[in-house]
Structures are given as C-alpha cells and as structure tokens.
Design an enzyme around this catalytic site. Structure first.
Site, PDB file in Angstrom:
ATOM      1  N   GLU A 121      31.128  94.204 -47.594  1.00 41.98           N
ATOM      2  CA  GLU A 121      30.921  93.658 -48.842  1.00 41.98           C
ATOM      3  C   GLU A 121      32.119  93.659 -49.635  1.00 41.98           C
ATOM      4  O   GLU A 121      32.690  94.647 -49.701  1.00 41.98           O
ATOM      5  CB  GLU A 121      29.761  94.519 -49.394  1.00 41.98           C
ATOM      6  CG  GLU A 121      29.218  93.896 -50.702  1.00 41.98           C
ATOM      7  CD  GLU A 121      27.910  94.709 -51.324  1.00 41.98           C
ATOM      8  OE1 GLU A 121      27.627  94.253 -52.519  1.00 41.98           O
ATOM      9  OE2 GLU A 121      27.568  95.840 -50.951  1.00 41.98           O
ATOM     10  N   GLY A 253      32.158 103.791 -53.290  1.00 43.34           N
ATOM     11  CA  GLY A 253      31.551 105.174 -53.399  1.00 43.34           C
ATOM     12  C   GLY A 253      30.789 105.163 -51.930  1.00 43.34           C
ATOM     13  O   GLY A 253      30.802 106.011 -51.132  1.00 43.34           O
ATOM     14  N   ALA A 254      30.098 104.155 -51.638  1.00 44.06           N
ATOM     15  CA  ALA A 254      29.377 104.114 -50.145  1.00 44.06           C
ATOM     16  C   ALA A 254      28.749 102.830 -50.222  1.00 44.06           C
ATOM     17  O   ALA A 254      28.902 101.827 -51.115  1.00 44.06           O
ATOM     18  CB  ALA A 254      28.246 105.151 -50.461  1.00 44.06           C
ATOM     19  N   MET A 255      28.314 102.388 -48.994  1.00 43.57           N
ATOM     20  CA  MET A 255      28.203 101.194 -48.630  1.00 43.57           C
ATOM     21  C   MET A 255      26.825 101.039 -47.696  1.00 43.57           C
ATOM     22  O   MET A 255      26.579 102.115 -46.664  1.00 43.57           O
ATOM     23  CB  MET A 255      28.897 100.474 -47.823  1.00 43.57           C
ATOM     24  CG  MET A 255      28.841  98.986 -47.317  1.00 43.57           C
ATOM     25  SD  MET A 255      28.490  97.929 -48.830  1.00 43.57           S
ATOM     26  CE  MET A 255      27.327  96.681 -48.023  1.00 43.57           C
ATOM     27  N   GLU A 290      22.031 104.513 -51.839  1.00 49.19           N
ATOM     28  CA  GLU A 290      22.397 103.522 -50.868  1.00 49.19           C
ATOM     29  C   GLU A 290      20.920 103.338 -49.785  1.00 49.19           C
ATOM     30  O   GLU A 290      20.668 102.306 -49.119  1.00 49.19           O
ATOM     31  CB  GLU A 290      23.440 104.071 -49.819  1.00 49.19           C
ATOM     32  CG  GLU A 290      24.604 104.542 -50.725  1.00 49.19           C
ATOM     33  CD  GLU A 290      25.150 103.320 -51.336  1.00 49.19           C
ATOM     34  OE1 GLU A 290      24.923 101.980 -50.915  1.00 49.19           O
ATOM     35  OE2 GLU A 290      25.676 103.133 -52.246  1.00 49.19           O
TER      36      GLU A 290
END
Length: 853
Positions: A121, A253-255, A290
């Site tokens: 992304e 931060g995260a996906m 998430e």
C-alpha cells in the site's frame, strides 16, 4: 513536471480479474516472480487497452493464452493494446526479475536484516510484477513461495508446506495493495481464538529469535479485538489463520494485509523493562486498528485512493471506540482531541491543508495524513451523533450487507446512512469536500430572565478553496447553574446555517454554557466567556471533556498573557486545579491531563490563530514560568501524589495502573522545576519499569542534570534497538534550544545512529522537529540541519523523507527572519537535482507552488 492525478478523471478498469496466481523464487538480488492472471473484459469500460502497472521490473517473458507477446514495457508498466486482446476471458502470464536487496524505499518486496517482506500500500505491488495496481481490481490469490528461509508466509490459508516451499490461498477477493509475503528465520508465539459461531482460528505472532518473550501483550490485544468486533459490530474473522509479523525496517506503523499483518516492531514488542505505558497503549490500539481493517478496508475497500478515508477514517473511529472501552472513554476522548489538534488542526491551518477526500494528488503516499485518518474518524463520529446509536448500527449493518466484496466510494458510504435512517446528508458531504477547520463564534446574551446563545460559523480559506459553504455541525451543549448544578443536560444542536441562535427563557440566574461537549465536532470555538466562567466549569461541569477543555482554555489564556505582556500567572488558573489534585474520586489519568500544560507548538498555534506572530523563545520561557508557578502553588499536594502513587505491586499495563503512573510523573515533572531534578534522580535510580525510568530521565534532562543518567541508559540499553530509539528522541526533543541543532548533528554522527532505519531516523529528527524553540531557532540552524538530512534520506527512502518534511509546514506563521531561513531550506531541497516525486510535491505545496510539483 509531474502531472497530478485527479478524482474527476477516474475511469473504471478495462478488465477485471477472476484469479491471480503468483510464484516466487526468492533470491536477494535476482528474485523471479511468475504471474498467471485470469482476466475478463469489464462491461463498464469496453474496448480499452489493458494497462499493467510496473516499476523497476526486468521482463523475462509474457504471453496471452500461451502465445508469446513482444510488447515491451516503459517506465510506467506494460500496455497491451486492445487489438492484441481476446474478446472474452483470457490468461495473461509473465515472468519478471526483481532485486529486493537494492529496494531501499521499503515498498514492494525488500529485505530487512535478512528477512524478505513486502509493503504494497499504496502502489508497491507494481514493483513486484506487472498488474493493474489499483484498489478497484479485486481477485482471490494463490501464492507459491520457494526459498531457503524456514518460514514462508503469504495471505490467506496454507495449502501445502514443505522444506523450501509453501503454498497459500486467499479465497477472498482483494486488491493488490493487500498482498503480502514474508520469508525469514522467525519464531512464533501461537494461540487460538474461537469465533462466536464456534470456528477455531489459529493465531501467530512471528518475530526474530530472542524477541518472542515480548509478544504476549500484543497477542492478548489481538484476541480482545476479535471478541470486541464480534460483540459491537457483529463481524467475525473469515480465515483459518491470522498472522502478525514484526519487521524492524518499516515506513508505516503496520499494514492490514489480509490474514498476514506486517507490523513495525515497535508496535508489537513490549515488556515492562523496555516499553512505556504509551508503547503498550499504541500496541493495543494499532493491533486493533489493523484487525478491524479485515472488514473495513479488506472485505470492503476503496474504489480509488481519493476514497482513502472510507477505510482509514472508519477504522480509526472503530479503534477509538475499542480503546474507549478498554482504557476509559473520557481520557481516551481527550487524548484523541489532543492528537487531532496537534496534527490535523495544524495541517488544516497551513499549506498542506486538503479535504478529507482530496481532489488531486501527485504522490498518494503524501496523503496518508491526519486529515484522512483523524479528521476522517471525526466525520464518522459526527454521523453517529446525528443518527443516534441505533441508526448508526443499522447503517453499518446495511453497509456490510450491501457492499461486502466491493470497492466503494464516499457516496456509497453516505447512501447507506440515508437509506438506513431517512436523513438527507447532502450538506454533511461538505465535510468530505471542504478543507479547513471550521470556526464557531459564540456570543451570549442575558437580560435578567432569558439567556440566548448565538452561533456563527466560518470555514477559513485554504489552498485551492478560497470560499466555503456552511457545514452541518453537531454542537453538543449543556448549561451549568451558578450553584454548580446542571440546568440543561447534554443537548445536540445542528448548526447548519451561517448563524443560528437558541433561547432559554424564565431562568432565575445567568447560566454558564458548557459547549462542544465530548468534542462533538472538529471545530474551533471562538468564545469570550464571562469572568470566572471557565473556573466554574472546571469545578462543576458534568461532561469530562468540557471540564478538561475549560482548564485548557484557562491555561492558554494565562500563557498568552505571560508571553505577550509578561504578566504573572493568573491565580484563577492556579487555584482552579486545587480541587482536581485532591479529588481521589477522579480517574488519575484525567487528573494527569488536567496538570499537563499545552506544549510549545500548541501555544504557537494558539497565538497565530489570534493574529499574533509567535516567538518560540518567549513561548519556551513562558511555559517554564507557568510550570514553576504551578509547582510552587501546589507543591505540598504534588509531593503527596508522588509519594502515595509510588508503585506497590509489580508493573501492570492495565489502564488503572497506567493512570497512577501518569499522574505521578506529571507531578514529578512539575516538582523538578523547583528542586532541580533531585526527586527525579531518586525515582530514576530506583525505577523497575521503563515508564517511570524514562519519565524521570526526561525530568532530569529538563532540569539540566541528565548527562550521567543518559550515559548509563546508553550503556544498559545499547543493544536493544527500540529502547535506543528512545535515547535518541529524549535528547533531540528536550535539548535546550540554544544547543538543539548542534546536539542533534552530533547524535547523527553517533555510531548507533543508523539513518537508513526509519524508526531511528524518526527518533532523532522527529525529536528535533518536536523541539519547538530548537527547531525554529532564529538563526535557522534547525531548518538547515533538517534540510541536509532530508535530502540525504530522500535519495534512499522518499516516502519516509517526505513525511518528516512536514516539520516545515508551519513556517509561514513565524517572523520574517525565521521565514527567510525556512524558505531558503525548502528552496534548497526543491532545487536538488534528484528530488523524488514524494518530496517534490511536499516542498512545492509548502512553498505555495503546488502547480510546479
């Protein structure tokens, strides 16, 4: 010149995908990727060429239905002319070669300390293979991975695994940005969750060997999130496995990749000795965020990147709801508003202002912003207020039922609310279209028996939007009587015109209005309350946010008088906090927030918003003056808090324990202004957890006594990369302004400063950016140093560099000398010969030259 991509130019894809099959033969410098994609023409866009995005790919072969293709790619990808395409469904196959080791931008497939991982992304998949890399093309994926690594992971459920080979299948259609692959020497913390329907889901958190002892809290947070989403939204998990992988080198931060979430290590790993209460809070929030994306982002995604807030704003609102249930609604709401004002209001007030749904962009990575996320969440909150809890639930149920498996728009989202509740939301849609923070001007009228409130709204001009229409603003309000009793409980007014008024008749005494309760809309109130009104609200308001906000406004007014006129701190503000300090019935976290002064950046924004030119040095000195005055006025109560809140049990990250530590450290920070850090030194020396150790160390640094403690901290934690990030941040963020740029430059030469790691770079230079007087020093040294390093980082990691460049976004609010230095630094960045598209757009917008991006 890079031409912008515009929402108005959207066209549907020429072809849709029935299934995607990928085969990876991993190699550090020569990974081979074979793709087999089953296309079918899209009836909505007939007779068009098939455009396959691709960047940095070496094409080995390509074919349609087995027939070789001779078409060659260009820098944007591979275009297959319609004359070469069959009329019906067909199979496209390709083989490409890519170099993960040289992928320093950390999007696509790259290597982090020997581990293969992906970040797709928004547009990273095009660096893996030729594909329609857009969110409105969704397909189930089958993935085969071959490599020497013992752990080979991808999306979905495992199909087959053997040494050196793994096959995965994700049956749920997804866009390419949700693809994920991880391969490495990893160990797992495992658990199991049973859904409400009785289906078992295997859970695993994958980390490097040695880190597995710090994953327990993240695993428990994951299970709490899964249970909460079932209970509150009726959403069950839909695969047999849910995997999380911790990665050290990660831009975000995260996906939320389907079934395989990839996390920045700092938002997974925690132990009492290495993580603060803030770290634990962030881990719980981001794990939940998430996971919640599984439905709001994955099962239902966005049609194009202009609709990004459709998934991010909604999911932020969901994680805010969850955290309010876990950590306390009042304190969570105040924390969310602090974040919104610090990041999004600042964005709205400067050259980077843009609507929640932008109209155009050059680089979509630059629009993962506080406006899209945090302001987007506020829009969902306003909808929930306007339609009520039952209406909100009906609308969300309809949204999931109607749009599961689809790529949607803001119009689709608003339509389900209209259909579920019968409301016309055409005016509310302006919140998605108009940039800027609305101002609500409030005027009071009292004639001895009747009380009238007049509210007038304005939306200030922003880049590209000089004129705005009136918005629909829900204003929650109440009335507090002279005796402290509530005369009117919370009532929501729909402020939908330029000016409205509300009248209260037959009152025996003038009430004090409690406005914008719960922060019911992301607006700025412009209101001159009656003398003593704010202190009255601090003492008696029944709404926790409004009570805190009254104290905040008292502090801001006091600070303004000190900064501009050298006045002594207002006794009314100092005295108003006395009952809060001693009221043990209040949540300690709330009391800590009441003690927390607005930071330097907030004070600068406050002054600029009232037509003053902020002086960073005067602000810095005034804040220290206010802290000393507050500490002197309440020294006895503060010392009692530090003593009585000393930990009596082993560390626990629960909300109640964290609140006690927050209040104790807030008191300690104030007392350090009186005793030069003596008490902080004692607490730091005896601390058995990172929260108190770091909090006391910060107080020591601000007292000018931190050198020895910093050296000992480095010696103890040098080999823990996440703790060492804190060491860098403490110094650059808290350095005296006269030394901040120079100290930051010295730290940038430290042997432990790895500028190629995004966390370490953000730790040091994000710290400098938060050091308001240091970064904005009058000689421009802070600006110059930041520009030097942004140019260097941009050549390696454009996305990370562009995000940190936003430190310059408020440069136009300062005096002419600082403006001259800041613009020179920005011009120097803009003039660099190899500037990335990411950085080029950001700098052009900040210089007011967006058309030249």
């Amino acid at each position: 010149m890079t031409h912008p991509i515009r929402l108005s130019d959207y066209t549907p894809p020429s072809h849709l995908i029935e299934e995607t099959a990928l085969h990876f033969a991993l190699h550090p410098t020569a990974t081979r990727v074979k793709s087999r994609i089953r296309f079918r023409p899209n009836p909505a866009q007939p007779g068009a060429d098939l455009c396959l995005d691709g960047e940095g790919l070496t094409l080995i072969s390509a074919s349609i239905n087995g027939a070789p293709l001779t078409v060659q790619p260009d820098e944007a990808g591979l275009t297959l002319p319609v004359r070469l395409l069959p009329e019906g469904p067909f199979t496209f196959e390709a083989e490409v070669e890519i170099n993960p080791q040289e992928n320093t931008a950390l999007d696509g497939l790259y290597i982090s300390k020997g581990m293969y991982c992906t970040q797709c992304e928004a547009e990273g998949f095009r660096k893996i293979t030729f594909y329609p890399d857009r969110p409105d093309v969704m397909a189930p994926f089958r993935v085969t991975i071959e490599g020497e690594q013992p752990v080979l992971l991808s999306n979905g459920n495992p199909v087959a695994q053997s040494p050196g080979r793994a096959e995965w299948h994700d049956p749920h259609p997804k866009p390419s940005y949700l693809f994920a692959l991880v391969a490495g020497d990893l160990v797992a913390t495992r658990d199991r969750f049973t859904t409400a329907s009785g289906r078992a889901v295997d859970l695993a958190i994958w980390v490097r060997e040695g880190d597995e002892g710090r994953t327990g809290f993240a695993m428990e947070a994951l299970k709490r999130s899964m249970a909460w989403d079932e209970a509150v939204y009726g959403r069950e998990y839909d695969l047999d496995q849910f995997n999380i992988v911790a990665v050290d080198d990660f831009n975000m931060g995260a996906m939320e990749n389907k079934g395989l979430n990839i996390f920045n290590s700092k938002f997974v790993l925690a132990s009492p000795e290495t993580a603060t209460d803030t770290d634990y809070d962030n881990i719980e929030r981001i794990v939940a965020h998430e996971y919640f994306h599984n439905w709001t982002g994955n099962r239902i995604t966005c049609r194009d990147w202009f609709q990004l807030s459709l998934k991010e704003g909604l999911t932020v609102y969901r994680d805010q709801q969850y955290m309010a249930d876990q950590r306390g609604a009042a304190v969570k709401r105040i924390g969310d508003v602090l974040t919104l004002r610090a990041r999004q209001f600042r964005e709205d007030a400067g050259p980077l202002a843009h609507p929640v749904r932008p109209e155009e962009y050059v680089e979509i990575n630059n629009f993962y912003t506080a406006t899209v996320y945090e302001k987007g969440a506020e829009l969902i909150r306003m909808l929930a207020i306007l339609v009520g809890a039952e209406g909100y639930r009906r609308a969300l149920d309809l949204y999931f039922e109607r749009h599961d498996g689809q790529a949607c728009t803001i119009e689709d989202w608003l339509k389900v609310f209209e259909d579920a509740t019968g409301r016309d939301l055409s005016q509310f849609k302006l919140w998605y279209q108009q940039a800027g923070t609305p101002r609500v001007h409030v005027r009071e009228e009292w004639n001895g028996a009747n009380f009238r409130l007049i509210l007038r709204q304005e939306v200030p001009p922003t880049p590209g939007q000089p004129e705005k229409k009136p918005m629909l603003i829900p204003v929650a309000m109440g009335l507090i009587g002279a005796d402290g009793a509530e005369m009117l409980s919370t009532h929501v007014m729909g402020h939908d015109r330029e000016e409205i008024s509300i009248r209260f008749e037959g009152l025996k005494a003038r009430p004090v209005p409690s406005l914008l309760r719960g922060f019911s809309a992301p607006v700025e109130l412009v209101h001159e309350p009656q003398p003593g009104a704010l202190a009255h609200l601090v003492a008696h308001d029944t709404d926790p946010f409004a009570r805190w906000e009254a104290g905040r406004q008292l502090a801001l007014a006091t600070a303004q008088a000190v900064i501009l006129h050298g006045a002594a701190p207002d006794p009314a503000w100092l005295d108003a906090l006395a009952p809060i300090l001693g009221d043990e019935s209040l949540d300690p976290s709330f009391r800590a927030l009441m003690l927390r002064l607005p930071n330097d950046e907030t004070l600068a924004a406050h002054l600029a918003g009232r037509g003053h030119v902020p002086d960073p040095d005067a602000i810095h000195e005034a804040r220290a003056t206010l802290q000393r005055a507050l500490a002197a006025r309440h020294e006895g109560a503060l010392r009692k808090l530090v003593a009585t809140l000393a930990p009596a049990a082993p560390y626990s990250p629960d909300a109640a324990s964290a609140g006690r530590r927050a209040l104790r450290l807030a008191a300690l920070a104030l007392l350090s202004r009186l005793d030069g850090g003596k008490l902080a030194g004692d607490i730091h020396a005896g601390a058995d957890n990172m929260t108190e150790s770091l909090g006391a160390l910060a107080a020591l640094i601000e007292a000018g006594r931190g050198d020895a403690a910093l050296a000992a901290f480095l010696e103890r934690w040098r080999h823990d990369r996440l703790v060492l990030d804190k060491w860098f941040t403490l110094q650059s963020s808290l350095a005296p302004p006269e030394r901040a740029p120079e100290l930051t430059a010295q730290l940038a030469e430290h042997p432990d400063f790895d500028w190629t790691n995004p966390n370490r770079f953000r730790a040091l230079f994000g710290g400098l950016a938060s050091n308001h007087a240091g970064f904005h020093r009058a000689d421009g040294a802070g600006y110059g140093l930041m520009a030097d390093w942004l140019i260097r980082l941009d050549a390696r990691n454009p996305q990370a560099a562009a995000r940190i460049s936003a430190a310059f976004d408020s440069w136009q609010r300062y005096d002419a000398t600082r403006q001259r230095h800041a613009s020179a630094a920005l011009e120097r960045i803009a003039g660099h010969e190899r500037l990335s598209r990411d950085m080029g757009e950001m700098v052009a917008r900040m210089l007011g030259e967006a058309g030249k991006a």
